[in-house]
Scaffold this motif. Structure first.
Motif, short mmCIF file in Angstrom:
data_model
loop_
_atom_site.label_atom_id
_atom_site.label_comp_id
_atom_site.label_asym_id
_atom_site.label_seq_id
_atom_site.Cartn_x
_atom_site.Cartn_y
_atom_site.Cartn_z
N PRO A 1 -12.91 3.72 -2.73
CA PRO A 1 -12.46 2.74 -3.74
C PRO A 1 -11.01 2.31 -3.56
N GLN A 2 -10.24 3.06 -2.78
CA GLN A 2 -8.82 2.70 -2.67
C GLN A 2 -8.50 1.99 -1.37
N ALA A 3 -9.55 1.66 -0.60
CA ALA A 3 -9.30 1.06 0.71
C ALA A 3 -8.84 -0.38 0.60
N TYR A 4 -9.32 -1.09 -0.41
CA TYR A 4 -8.97 -2.50 -0.54
C TYR A 4 -8.15 -2.72 -1.79
N LEU B 1 10.62 -8.22 -8.42
CA LEU B 1 11.90 -7.75 -8.94
C LEU B 1 12.74 -7.07 -7.86
N SER B 2 12.12 -6.81 -6.70
CA SER B 2 12.74 -6.03 -5.61
C SER B 2 12.93 -4.58 -6.00
N GLU B 3 12.19 -4.11 -7.02
CA GLU B 3 12.27 -2.69 -7.34
C GLU B 3 11.56 -1.90 -6.25
N GLU B 4 10.57 -2.55 -5.61
CA GLU B 4 9.90 -1.96 -4.46
C GLU B 4 9.92 -2.98 -3.34
N ARG B 5 9.88 -2.48 -2.08
CA ARG B 5 9.77 -3.39 -0.94
C ARG B 5 8.31 -3.50 -0.56
N PRO B 6 7.83 -4.73 -0.25
CA PRO B 6 6.42 -4.86 0.12
C PRO B 6 6.14 -4.23 1.50
N THR B 7 4.91 -3.71 1.65
CA THR B 7 4.50 -3.17 2.94
C THR B 7 4.46 -4.28 3.99
N SER C 1 0.85 -1.19 0.00
CA SER C 1 0.00 0.00 0.00
C SER C 1 0.87 1.23 0.00
N TYR C 2 0.34 2.29 -0.60
CA TYR C 2 1.01 3.59 -0.62
C TYR C 2 0.13 4.54 0.18
N GLY C 3 0.51 4.82 1.41
CA GLY C 3 -0.35 5.65 2.25
C GLY C 3 -1.68 4.96 2.47
N ALA C 4 -2.76 5.65 2.10
CA ALA C 4 -4.09 5.08 2.30
C ALA C 4 -4.52 4.20 1.14
N VAL C 5 -3.71 4.18 0.09
CA VAL C 5 -4.09 3.43 -1.10
C VAL C 5 -3.51 2.03 -1.02
N THR C 6 -4.38 1.05 -0.94
CA THR C 6 -3.91 -0.33 -0.94
C THR C 6 -4.01 -0.87 -2.36
N THR D 1 -13.44 0.64 -16.56
CA THR D 1 -13.02 1.99 -16.91
C THR D 1 -13.98 3.03 -16.36
N SER D 2 -15.26 2.60 -16.12
CA SER D 2 -16.21 3.60 -15.66
C SER D 2 -16.15 3.80 -14.15
N ARG D 3 -15.36 3.00 -13.47
CA ARG D 3 -15.19 3.24 -12.03
C ARG D 3 -14.59 4.61 -11.81
N PRO D 4 -15.22 5.45 -11.03
CA PRO D 4 -14.68 6.80 -10.84
C PRO D 4 -13.40 6.76 -10.00
N CYS D 5 -12.34 7.32 -10.53
CA CYS D 5 -11.10 7.38 -9.76
C CYS D 5 -11.21 8.52 -8.76
#
Lengths: 277, 273
Positions: free
Chosen positions: A224-227, A50-56, A12-17, A259-263
């Motif tokens: 929408p970004q909680a899960y 790839l280890s380009e990022e570390r997992p939370t 997750s990035y902050g509140a965005v999972t 695609t119609s899911r509102p970001c």
């Protein structure tokens, strides 16, 4: 050996999972194709492998040991673009990994070691059908040729795992079919474990020994970004290498919904109106 | 009748059109010069071609009565030495700092702000400081060029490094490259064309700083000479010197362009300068 096991992986990035609750065991030499809607975390999953990022949270093990903290030679990669070095010829691109390994300081080989490296790379070069272009710069190669070079280059260090991030996404259908043959041939030869992200469901079914579908199981319309997404289907593909018609229909029906899911649920025009006032 | 945007000159037409403004400028000068000299034969503002030839002959081909040297060549040599030395030091500094700042997040955090701040300092404003600290000799002139050009080169180069696709750096790591190898085999070769381009753009400022510092304190040099003879309204010396400086600047730029074309054959067409 190149066994992958993943336990309780979450990113997750902050509140965005983006990804959550991913558990996966992949035997040595499997060819996993990964499909899912845009933005569902397929590429994030690949970056974690790839280890380009570390997992939370969670762990990724390769042959029983945690993967190293930064990208290294046991996991090769081919991206959709920018995968070869534009300032090196085809042959120079191919022998680069050998030069890097043999000459830590200069990163270059000269004389006999260089000729030997060229001979070693020559086999792969003809395997991917680039013999005639060995001294060409990538700018003169077609997209398909560049991707063939990128795959061959990634295989030179003999990686245990090969990660492919939509490698054929930018190629035309005919070229794609040829790339499939080449990739499957190399996979049979080298016996590495493959993870390949693709947008093309048919490609996923055709190439993989196992198909992983990423999607969100939990969906909160107010947040929408909680899960995050997880692996919702894990299909072994030994016998039937084409998508069941029902699944294709579902994927096609799903596409517009995705695609119609509102970001961004806030009305965008308000800010403009405020400025105008 | 084709639209104006679709009308193109032929090969000879291109040369002709390009030469036209030069011819017009020369003609305008000669007419004006003739007109003034007709009124006052001793006029110094717009000298005739003969006075130019005499001045050039005196400065370039006759030893100076006092020093015994050929002034034009001595001036040229002194100025080019300062310019090339300054630009070389600036290039070396910019390569090291630019790649470090562009590639290494720790270095970027530490040094990007100070370089950005330094690049905002008007170099000529620090010239007095340089004269005080380094004296009136060669050093302060070279340092002025270095100070004036390096921050721009560093920033341009670090942006170029940072703009390299992330995929390339990841790929290099999966091929087993160390940080040092990434610098020498991946980053450096790819930003060299940008360095040459930035260097070409820096030639103008470098000449500006050189002439300025020579004008203020020097005993020889192209800038020193034109500011010296200004006292005597010696346009017959100043104008050939300006033309000569322009020619030298053009040649340096041309050499760098040729270098760029021949050394970086891998560049995609639209990027080669």
């Amino acid at each position: 050996m190149s066994r992958i096991s993943i336990r309780k992986l979450e990113q997750s990035y902050g509140a965005v999972t983006v990804l959550e609750r991913i558990n996966l065991d992949v035997a040595s030499g499997e060819f996993c194709t990964i499909v899912g809607a845009s933005g569902c975390g397929k590429s994030t999953f690949l970056r974690l492998l790839l280890s380009e990022e570390r997992p939370t949270r969670g762990e990724i093990h390769l042959d029983g040991a945690p993967i190293s903290e930064e990208p290294c030679a046991d996991r090769g990669v081919v991206f959709q673009r920018y995968s070869v070095f534009p300032h090196l010829t085809v042959m120079e691109n191919l022998i680069l990994p050998l030069e890097l390994r043999a000459a830590p300081l200069s990163g270059r080989l000269y004389g006999r070691p260089r000729r030997e490296a060229r001979e070693r790379a020559g086999h792969l070069l003809s395997r991917v059908g680039l013999d005639h272009a060995r001294d060409a710069y990538p700018k003169t190669l077609s997209g398909g040729m560049q991707q063939r070079l990128a795959i061959a280059q990634a295989l030179i260090p003999k990686p245990k795992v090969l990660l492919l991030d939509e490698p054929f996404g930018a190629l035309d259908p005919g070229t794609r079919l040829r790339m499939h043959e080449i990739l499957l041939g190399l996979w049979e030869e080298e016996k590495m474990t493959v993870f390949m992200v693709t947008h093309d469901l048919k490609e996923g079914f055709k190439l993989g020994t196992r198909l992983l579908v990423f999607d969100k199981l939990r969906w909160d319309p107010d947040a929408p970004q909680a899960y995050g997404a997880t692996i919702t289907y894990d299909l072994p593909l030994e016998d039937h290498r084409s998508p069941p018609p029902a699944l294709v229909a579902e994927a096609e029906a799903e596409a517009p919904r995705q695609t119609s899911r509102p970001c961004n649920p806030r009305p965008c025009n308000r800010g403009l109106a405020d400025v105008a006032r | 009748m084709a639209r104006a945007i679709n009308r193109r000159p032929g090969r000879s037409g291109q040369i002709l059109l390009g030469a036209l403004p030069f011819v017009l400028l020369a003609a305008a000068y000669l007419l004006a010069s003739d007109a003034r000299l007709a009124v006052n034969p001793n006029d110094k503002l717009l000298p005739s071609l003969e006075s130019f030839a005499a001045a050039i002959d005196r400065l370039a081909f006759q030893p100076d009565a006092r020093k015994g040297t050929y002034l034009l060549w001595a001036d040229t040599w002194a100025s080019l030495q300062r310019l090339v030395l300054g630009l070389s030091i600036a290039t070396a500094l910019a390569l090291t700092a630019g790649i470090a700042i562009g590639l290494l997040p720790m270095m970027r955090a530490a040094f990007a702000p100070v370089v950005a701040a330094l690049s905002m300092v008007p170099p000529l404003a620090v010239l007095p400081i340089l004269f005080i600290v380094f004296g009136l000799g060669e050093l302060s002139k070279v340092v002025l060029i270095v100070f004036g050009v390096t921050p721009f080169l560093i920033r341009d180069l670090s942006f170029a490094v940072a703009a390299l696709p992330r995929e390339q750096l990841v790929k290099a790591q999966t091929l087993g490259a160390s940080s040092w190898q990434i610098v020498t085999r991946v980053v450096l070769p790819q930003v060299l064309p940008r360095l040459v381009g930035a260097l070409r753009l820096s030639l103008g400022p470098a000449w500006l700083f050189l002439i300025s510092s020579e004008a203020i304190a020097a005993t020889e040099g192209l800038g020193y000479r034109i500011f010296l003879v200004r006292r005597y309204l010696a346009m017959d010396v100043i104008l050939p010197y300006v033309a000569w400086i322009t020619l030298l600047a053009f040649l340096l730029d041309y050499l760098l362009q040729r270098l760029s074309r021949s050394a970086f054959r891998w560049l995609p067409g639209e990027q080669s300068l």
